[in-house]
Design a protein around this motif. Sequence first.
Motif, short mmCIF file in Angstrom:
data_model
loop_
_atom_site.label_atom_id
_atom_site.label_comp_id
_atom_site.label_asym_id
_atom_site.label_seq_id
_atom_site.Cartn_x
_atom_site.Cartn_y
_atom_site.Cartn_z
N TYR A 39 0.82 -1.20 0.00
CA TYR A 39 0.00 0.00 0.00
C TYR A 39 0.86 1.25 0.00
O TYR A 39 2.02 1.22 0.38
N ARG A 40 0.29 2.36 -0.44
CA ARG A 40 0.99 3.65 -0.43
C ARG A 40 0.68 4.36 0.87
O ARG A 40 -0.45 4.76 1.12
N TRP A 41 1.71 4.52 1.68
CA TRP A 41 1.57 5.16 2.98
C TRP A 41 2.12 6.57 2.93
O TRP A 41 3.04 6.87 2.17
N ASP A 64 -5.11 6.16 2.31
CA ASP A 64 -6.52 6.45 2.07
C ASP A 64 -7.12 5.37 1.19
O ASP A 64 -6.50 4.91 0.24
N THR A 65 -8.35 4.99 1.49
CA THR A 65 -9.07 4.01 0.68
C THR A 65 -9.69 4.73 -0.51
O THR A 65 -9.80 5.96 -0.51
N PRO A 66 -10.12 3.99 -1.53
CA PRO A 66 -10.78 4.63 -2.67
C PRO A 66 -12.01 5.45 -2.27
O PRO A 66 -12.35 6.43 -2.92
N SER A 67 -12.66 5.07 -1.18
CA SER A 67 -13.84 5.82 -0.73
C SER A 67 -13.45 7.08 0.06
O SER A 67 -14.32 7.84 0.47
N GLY A 68 -12.14 7.29 0.30
CA GLY A 68 -11.68 8.48 0.99
C GLY A 68 -11.49 8.31 2.48
O GLY A 68 -11.17 9.27 3.19
N ARG A 69 -11.64 7.10 2.97
CA ARG A 69 -11.45 6.84 4.39
C ARG A 69 -9.97 6.74 4.71
O ARG A 69 -9.22 6.04 4.03
N ARG A 70 -9.51 7.45 5.72
CA ARG A 70 -8.11 7.39 6.15
C ARG A 70 -7.94 6.21 7.09
O ARG A 70 -8.70 6.02 8.02
N VAL A 71 -6.91 5.41 6.82
CA VAL A 71 -6.61 4.23 7.62
C VAL A 71 -5.18 4.38 8.15
O VAL A 71 -4.26 4.67 7.38
N TYR A 72 -5.01 4.17 9.44
CA TYR A 72 -3.71 4.31 10.07
C TYR A 72 -3.00 2.97 10.16
O TYR A 72 -3.61 1.95 10.49
N MET A 73 -1.71 2.99 9.87
CA MET A 73 -0.91 1.77 9.87
C MET A 73 -0.95 1.07 11.22
O MET A 73 -1.06 -0.16 11.28
N HIS A 74 -0.87 1.81 12.30
CA HIS A 74 -0.84 1.16 13.62
C HIS A 74 -2.16 0.43 13.90
O HIS A 74 -2.15 -0.62 14.53
N GLU A 108 -7.86 -4.97 3.52
CA GLU A 108 -8.01 -6.03 2.54
C GLU A 108 -9.29 -5.95 1.73
O GLU A 108 -9.32 -6.27 0.56
N ASP A 109 -10.39 -5.50 2.32
CA ASP A 109 -11.66 -5.44 1.60
C ASP A 109 -11.75 -4.24 0.67
O ASP A 109 -12.40 -4.31 -0.36
N GLU A 110 -11.07 -3.13 1.02
CA GLU A 110 -11.22 -1.92 0.24
C GLU A 110 -10.10 -1.67 -0.75
O GLU A 110 -10.34 -1.07 -1.79
N LEU A 111 -8.90 -2.06 -0.42
CA LEU A 111 -7.75 -1.78 -1.29
C LEU A 111 -7.17 -3.06 -1.85
O LEU A 111 -6.82 -3.95 -1.12
N ARG A 112 -7.08 -3.11 -3.11
CA ARG A 112 -6.43 -4.25 -3.77
C ARG A 112 -5.53 -3.68 -4.84
O ARG A 112 -5.96 -2.97 -5.72
N ASN A 113 -4.23 -3.98 -4.72
CA ASN A 113 -3.26 -3.47 -5.72
C ASN A 113 -2.92 -4.55 -6.71
O ASN A 113 -2.90 -5.69 -6.49
#
Length: 68
Positions: free
Chosen positions: A25-27, A43-53, A63-68
Amino acid sequence: MKEIPLNNGQKAKVDDEDYEWLSKYRWYAYVDPGSGHTYAATDTPSGRRVYMHDVIMGLDSLEDELRN
């Protein structure tokens, strides 16, 4: 211990066993305007910010929102 690059020349240090899946993922370095603390985030495609910790601790998932 390995490092995942963030923006502005910053890096997040992660355990070797977490590196492979986190590096998919791009952090970026997010500075919380209220506290001034810096967190690794993506950030997910829907714009939700997700923190690594939170992802590492199992409190959030990518896993459900981001797939590279």
